[in-house]
Design a protein around this motif. Sequence first.
Motif, PDB file in Angstrom:
ATOM      1  N   PRO A   1       0.806  -1.232   0.000  1.00 49.32           N
ATOM      2  CA  PRO A   1       0.000   0.000   0.000  1.00 49.32           C
ATOM      3  C   PRO A   1       0.834   1.276   0.000  1.00 49.32           C
ATOM      4  N   TRP A   2       2.136   1.181   0.282  1.00 43.81           N
ATOM      5  CA  TRP A   2       2.981   2.376   0.317  1.00 43.81           C
ATOM      6  C   TRP A   2       3.649   2.691  -1.014  1.00 43.81           C
ATOM      7  N   HIS A   3       3.564   1.793  -1.984  1.00 45.80           N
ATOM      8  CA  HIS A   3       4.107   2.068  -3.317  1.00 45.80           C
ATOM      9  C   HIS A   3       2.983   2.522  -4.247  1.00 45.80           C
ATOM     10  N   VAL A   4       3.181   3.658  -4.881  1.00 48.22           N
ATOM     11  CA  VAL A   4       2.196   4.202  -5.819  1.00 48.22           C
ATOM     12  C   VAL A   4       2.813   4.194  -7.215  1.00 48.22           C
ATOM     13  N   LYS A   5       2.156   3.496  -8.118  1.00 49.32           N
ATOM     14  CA  LYS A   5       2.652   3.352  -9.489  1.00 49.32           C
ATOM     15  C   LYS A   5       2.400   4.633 -10.277  1.00 49.32           C
ATOM     16  N   ILE A   6       3.427   5.088 -10.989  1.00 49.72           N
ATOM     17  CA  ILE A   6       3.329   6.279 -11.830  1.00 49.72           C
ATOM     18  C   ILE A   6       3.774   5.900 -13.242  1.00 49.72           C
ATOM     19  N   ILE A   7       2.917   6.160 -14.208  1.00 49.83           N
ATOM     20  CA  ILE A   7       3.201   5.879 -15.621  1.00 49.83           C
ATOM     21  C   ILE A   7       3.849   7.120 -16.239  1.00 49.83           C
ATOM     22  N   PRO A   8       4.944   6.956 -16.968  1.00 53.46           N
ATOM     23  CA  PRO A   8       5.591   8.128 -17.571  1.00 53.46           C
ATOM     24  C   PRO A   8       4.700   8.785 -18.624  1.00 53.46           C
ATOM     25  N   ASN A   9       4.778  10.113 -18.698  1.00 57.29           N
ATOM     26  CA  ASN A   9       4.049  10.873 -19.715  1.00 57.29           C
ATOM     27  C   ASN A   9       4.775  12.202 -19.949  1.00 57.29           C
ATOM     28  N   LYS A  10       4.229  13.017 -20.833  1.00 59.36           N
ATOM     29  CA  LYS A  10       4.893  14.282 -21.184  1.00 59.36           C
ATOM     30  C   LYS A  10       4.761  15.344 -20.099  1.00 59.36           C
ATOM     31  N   VAL A  11       3.902  15.112 -19.129  1.00 64.83           N
ATOM     32  CA  VAL A  11       3.720  16.073 -18.032  1.00 64.83           C
ATOM     33  C   VAL A  11       4.695  15.776 -16.890  1.00 64.83           C
ATOM     34  N   ASN A  12       4.861  14.490 -16.546  1.00 69.56           N
ATOM     35  CA  ASN A  12       5.764  14.165 -15.439  1.00 69.56           C
ATOM     36  C   ASN A  12       7.215  13.976 -15.902  1.00 69.56           C
ATOM     37  N   ASN A  13       7.403  13.712 -17.192  1.00 71.85           N
ATOM     38  CA  ASN A  13       8.738  13.549 -17.778  1.00 71.85           C
ATOM     39  C   ASN A  13       9.575  12.436 -17.156  1.00 71.85           C
ATOM     40  N   LEU A  14       8.920  11.448 -16.552  1.00 73.15           N
ATOM     41  CA  LEU A  14       9.647  10.279 -16.084  1.00 73.15           C
ATOM     42  C   LEU A  14       9.993   9.421 -17.296  1.00 73.15           C
ATOM     43  N   SER A  15      11.080   8.685 -17.215  1.00 76.54           N
ATOM     44  CA  SER A  15      11.540   7.909 -18.372  1.00 76.54           C
ATOM     45  C   SER A  15      11.050   6.470 -18.365  1.00 76.54           C
TER      46      SER A  15
ATOM     47  N   LYS B   1      -3.592  12.623  -5.061  1.00 81.20           N
ATOM     48  CA  LYS B   1      -4.590  12.087  -4.129  1.00 81.20           C
ATOM     49  C   LYS B   1      -4.270  10.646  -3.771  1.00 81.20           C
ATOM     50  N   ILE B   2      -3.855   9.851  -4.745  1.00 86.93           N
ATOM     51  CA  ILE B   2      -3.497   8.453  -4.479  1.00 86.93           C
ATOM     52  C   ILE B   2      -2.283   8.384  -3.557  1.00 86.93           C
ATOM     53  N   ILE B   3      -1.331   9.254  -3.773  1.00 88.45           N
ATOM     54  CA  ILE B   3      -0.145   9.312  -2.897  1.00 88.45           C
ATOM     55  C   ILE B   3      -0.553   9.703  -1.480  1.00 88.45           C
ATOM     56  N   MET B   4      -1.446  10.662  -1.343  1.00 90.94           N
ATOM     57  CA  MET B   4      -1.895  11.080  -0.008  1.00 90.94           C
ATOM     58  C   MET B   4      -2.614   9.939   0.714  1.00 90.94           C
ATOM     59  N   VAL B   5      -3.416   9.169  -0.016  1.00 90.42           N
ATOM     60  CA  VAL B   5      -4.089   8.004   0.586  1.00 90.42           C
ATOM     61  C   VAL B   5      -3.048   6.993   1.059  1.00 90.42           C
ATOM     62  N   ALA B   6      -2.003   6.772   0.264  1.00 90.91           N
ATOM     63  CA  ALA B   6      -0.937   5.850   0.673  1.00 90.91           C
ATOM     64  C   ALA B   6      -0.254   6.341   1.945  1.00 90.91           C
ATOM     65  N   ILE B   7      -0.010   7.643   2.047  1.00 91.01           N
ATOM     66  CA  ILE B   7       0.627   8.206   3.248  1.00 91.01           C
ATOM     67  C   ILE B   7      -0.292   8.027   4.452  1.00 91.01           C
ATOM     68  N   LEU B   8      -1.573   8.318   4.290  1.00 90.33           N
ATOM     69  CA  LEU B   8      -2.520   8.128   5.391  1.00 90.33           C
ATOM     70  C   LEU B   8      -2.573   6.666   5.819  1.00 90.33           C
ATOM     71  N   THR B   9      -2.451   5.761   4.868  1.00 87.34           N
ATOM     72  CA  THR B   9      -2.464   4.332   5.176  1.00 87.34           C
ATOM     73  C   THR B   9      -1.242   3.929   5.994  1.00 87.34           C
ATOM     74  N   ILE B  10      -0.054   4.388   5.598  1.00 89.84           N
ATOM     75  CA  ILE B  10       1.157   3.956   6.309  1.00 89.84           C
ATOM     76  C   ILE B  10       1.257   4.573   7.695  1.00 89.84           C
TER      77      ILE B  10
END
Length: 125
Positions: free
Chosen positions: A63-77, A108-117
């Motif tokens: 529950p503490w890992h949040v998956k992020i898909i790369p795109n042109k807005v986040n610029n992750l590779s 929001k998904i990241i905040m839920v993960a933080i509240l969970t941990i």
Amino acid sequence: MLNIKKNIPKRGEIWLVNLEPTLGVEIKKIRPVIVINSDAIGKLPLKLIAPVTDWKNYFAQNPWHVKIIPNKVNNLSKISAVDTLQLRGVDIQRFQKKLGVLFPEEMKIIMVAILTIIDVNLSEF
């Protein structure tokens, strides 16, 4: 070094940050991080961050890992994981380069993960 007056990291942004030195199993090296804290909080040049690492399929059960898909807005590779169990405060001198930003829905998904941990049940408030 970061130009503090012009480029203060903001909540939801993705930055490359030097996380060294570290101890034990803390996430190491220069890597992307997500700025977590409110832009209205704090007088010191510190930001609460969550480090980003490579996605591993077994993270899906955590529950503490949040998956992020790369795109042109986040610029992750590559497909990545925000590790909310490794939140930490860092001086903005560690920030090297802004990469991108997350969508509000991802934050929001990241905040839920933080509240969970930290075991927060909002219905108790």
